[in-house]
Design an enzyme around this catalytic site. Structure first.
Site, PDB file in Angstrom:
ATOM      1  N   GLY A 135       0.856  -7.344  -3.304  1.00 22.86           N
ATOM      2  CA  GLY A 135       1.682  -6.165  -3.376  1.00 22.86           C
ATOM      3  C   GLY A 135       2.155  -4.906  -2.487  1.00 22.86           C
TER       4      GLY A 135
ATOM      5  N   GLN B  65      -1.623  -5.906   4.732  1.00 23.46           N
ATOM      6  CA  GLN B  65      -2.286  -6.876   4.285  1.00 23.46           C
ATOM      7  C   GLN B  65      -0.960  -8.254   3.969  1.00 23.46           C
ATOM      8  OE1 GLN B  65      -5.619  -7.986   1.090  1.00 23.46           O
ATOM      9  NE2 GLN B  65      -3.589  -8.561  -0.405  1.00 23.46           N
TER      10      GLN B  65
ATOM     11  N   LEU C 147      -7.807  -6.386 -13.768  1.00 23.31           N
ATOM     12  CA  LEU C 147      -6.534  -6.692 -13.594  1.00 23.31           C
ATOM     13  C   LEU C 147      -5.870  -5.275 -14.263  1.00 23.31           C
ATOM     14  CD1 LEU C 147      -5.798 -10.708 -14.325  1.00 23.31           C
ATOM     15  CD2 LEU C 147      -6.073  -9.246 -12.097  1.00 23.31           C
TER      16      LEU C 147
ATOM     17  N   GLN D 219     -14.059 -10.078   2.389  1.00 19.99           N
ATOM     18  CA  GLN D 219     -13.226  -9.071   3.149  1.00 19.99           C
ATOM     19  C   GLN D 219     -14.298  -7.738   3.133  1.00 19.99           C
ATOM     20  OE1 GLN D 219     -10.085 -10.417  -0.085  1.00 19.99           O
ATOM     21  NE2 GLN D 219      -9.953  -8.909  -0.024  1.00 19.99           N
TER      22      GLN D 219
ATOM     23  N   GLY E  63      -0.467  -3.135 -12.195  1.00 15.92           N
ATOM     24  CA  GLY E  63      -0.128  -3.429 -10.973  1.00 15.92           C
ATOM     25  C   GLY E  63       0.210  -5.438 -10.764  1.00 15.92           C
ATOM     26  N   HIS E  64      -0.862  -5.905 -10.954  1.00 14.91           N
ATOM     27  CA  HIS E  64      -1.203  -7.490 -10.975  1.00 14.91           C
ATOM     28  C   HIS E  64      -0.593  -8.138 -12.271  1.00 14.91           C
ATOM     29  CE1 HIS E  64      -5.229  -5.815 -10.250  1.00 14.91           C
ATOM     30  NE2 HIS E  64      -5.167  -6.362  -8.997  1.00 14.91           N
TER      31      HIS E  64
ATOM     32  N   SER F 220      -4.708   0.757  -9.437  1.00 15.63           N
ATOM     33  CA  SER F 220      -5.669  -0.044  -8.489  1.00 15.63           C
ATOM     34  C   SER F 220      -7.248  -0.305  -9.329  1.00 15.63           C
ATOM     35  CB  SER F 220      -6.281   1.441  -7.605  1.00 15.63           C
ATOM     36  OG  SER F 220      -7.794   0.607  -6.980  1.00 15.63           O
TER      37      SER F 220
HETATM   38  P1  AMP Z   1      -6.608  -6.755  -5.817  1.00 15.02           P
HETATM   39  O1  AMP Z   1      -6.724  -7.415  -7.013  1.00 15.02           O
HETATM   40  O2  AMP Z   1      -6.471  -5.748  -5.373  1.00 15.02           O
HETATM   41  O3  AMP Z   1      -6.774  -8.190  -4.532  1.00 15.02           O
HETATM   42  O4  AMP Z   1      -4.609  -6.978  -5.335  1.00 15.02           O
HETATM   43  C1  AMP Z   1      -4.197  -8.346  -5.853  1.00 15.02           C
HETATM   44  C2  AMP Z   1      -2.947  -8.385  -5.715  1.00 15.02           C
HETATM   45  O5  AMP Z   1      -2.249  -7.167  -6.511  1.00 15.02           O
HETATM   46  C3  AMP Z   1      -2.230  -7.508  -4.399  1.00 15.02           C
HETATM   47  O6  AMP Z   1      -1.070  -8.088  -3.455  1.00 15.02           O
HETATM   48  C4  AMP Z   1      -2.480  -6.101  -4.196  1.00 15.02           C
HETATM   49  O7  AMP Z   1      -0.955  -5.851  -3.947  1.00 15.02           O
HETATM   50  C5  AMP Z   1      -1.235  -6.536  -5.779  1.00 15.02           C
HETATM   51  N1  AMP Z   1      -1.834  -5.174  -6.359  1.00 15.02           N
HETATM   52  C6  AMP Z   1      -2.511  -4.126  -6.819  1.00 15.02           C
HETATM   53  N2  AMP Z   1      -2.315  -2.767  -7.419  1.00 15.02           N
HETATM   54  C7  AMP Z   1      -0.892  -2.902  -6.724  1.00 15.02           C
HETATM   55  C8  AMP Z   1       0.010  -1.629  -7.966  1.00 15.02           C
HETATM   56  N3  AMP Z   1      -0.353  -0.350  -8.063  1.00 15.02           N
HETATM   57  N4  AMP Z   1       1.483  -2.379  -7.270  1.00 15.02           N
HETATM   58  C9  AMP Z   1       1.053  -3.611  -7.755  1.00 15.02           C
HETATM   59  N5  AMP Z   1       0.852  -4.506  -6.426  1.00 15.02           N
HETATM   60  C10 AMP Z   1      -0.905  -3.869  -6.098  1.00 15.02           C
END
Ligand code: AMP
Length: 286
Positions: free
Chosen positions: A150, A156, A33, A61, A36-37, A188
């Site tokens: 996000g 997605q 995390l 996925q 963003g998360h 990310s």
């Molecule tokens: P992930 O863990 O990469 O699958 O992301 C989980 C959620 O966090 C998804 O809805 C992503 O779009 C969101 N997310 C990831 N990176 C960011 C970011 N930089 N800003 C906002 N949301 C994000």
């Protein structure tokens, strides 16, 4: 914060909340995390009484087995961040808990529309079936009123909205803005794989998107795409998969005059594949 690993413990947590009509929000993640998360957790806390975050590296996925093996899994760090953020529960199941027959795949399919096969879908075959499969299972388990995603993963969110429509699910899908580092790089979980050189090279994705944002009022769409692609193709250490200015609903290349558009980019920086995007408000040039 409750730490939950099985579906039966999750049910024990959720059932009384549903019974007393508490508003539940779900934030699905794959862990590792970052801010963003956490921005999704904060947005969810504003709209719901109970926020459940799932941390599950979903094998169905992944199209590249190496990516799945190498995906970062800093569990203790994730729990500490979620606790600090005020999250009420984290659901961290094993793969077998979610997919009892794993590694034999489950045979079911959701019609997500033609956009499933464009952009990320073209480069990662079956990716959005895997994403929607796990999100559907999480919706069934958590029974949230809303789920927060996000805009970073724009396609997605679109696929999940299509699934919700198709299956007539009673879950509100909320899309939250992209959180960036101070120099513009979209946060990310995969950024930890970037070497110092890669980290510098990776900035070109944001630069290309920023070029489009700045020039959107005085350039035709095909020129914007050509120039932005060139910016990336001429950058060292970066291999462009696609740069597209697309309709926000269909993800097909946008026609001149379409104002409901988004610029999306994917590229490999060193060994790490990154994606980014920016919503545009294109004016008609004519
Ligand atoms: P992930 O863990 O990469 O699958 O992301 C989980 C959620 O966090 C998804 O809805 C992503 O779009 C969101 N997310 C990831 N990176 C960011 C970011 N930089 N800003 C906002 N949301 C994000």
């Amino acid at each position: 914060m409750k730490i939950i690993q099985t579906l039966s413990t999750l049910r024990e947590f959720i059932d009384p909340l549903k019974h007393s009509e508490q508003v539940i929000a779900l934030v699905p993640t794959m862990g590792a995390l970052h801010n963003g998360h956490i921005s999704l957790i904060s947005a969810a806390l504003q709209q719901a009484e109970i926020v459940v975050c799932s941390v599950f590296v979903n094998p169905t996925q992944f199209t590249d087995p190496k990516d799945l093996v190498n995906y970062p899994r800093p569990i203790a760090h994730d729990i500490a961040l979620l606790e600090d953020a005020g999250c009420h529960a984290v659901f961290m199941p094993s793969v077998k808990e979610i997919y009892p027959t794993w590694p034999t795949p489950e045979q079911w399919h959701i019609d997500l529309g033609d956009a499933e096969f464009l952009l990320e879908g073209a480069f990662r075959k079956g990716h959005y079936q895997g994403v929607t499969q796990v999100v559907k299972k999480l919706f069934d388990a958590v029974q949230p009123d809303s789920a927060f995603f996000g805009q970073k993963d724009y396609q997605q969110v679109l696929m999940i909205k299509n699934m919700v429509k198709k299956l007539q699910l009673d879950v509100k899908i909320v899309s939250c803005p992209i959180i960036r580092e101070s120099d513009g790089l979209a946060m990310s979980s995969r950024n930890v794989h970037l070497s110092p050189n890669d980290r510098e090279h990776a900035l070109v994705l944001f630069k290309a998107l920023d070029f489009v944002r700045e020039n959107q009022e005085n350039m035709a769409i095909d020129s914007l795409v050509k120039n932005a692609s060139l910016i990336i193709e001429n950058a060292p250490g970066v291999l462009l998969d696609y740069f597209s200015i697309a309709d926000r609903e269909t993800l097909s290349p946008a026609a001149e005059g379409n104002r409901n558009v988004i610029a999306l980019v994917a590229a490999k920086v060193g060994n790490t594949r990154l994606i980014d995007n920016i919503l545009l408000e294109l004016q008609s040039l004519s």
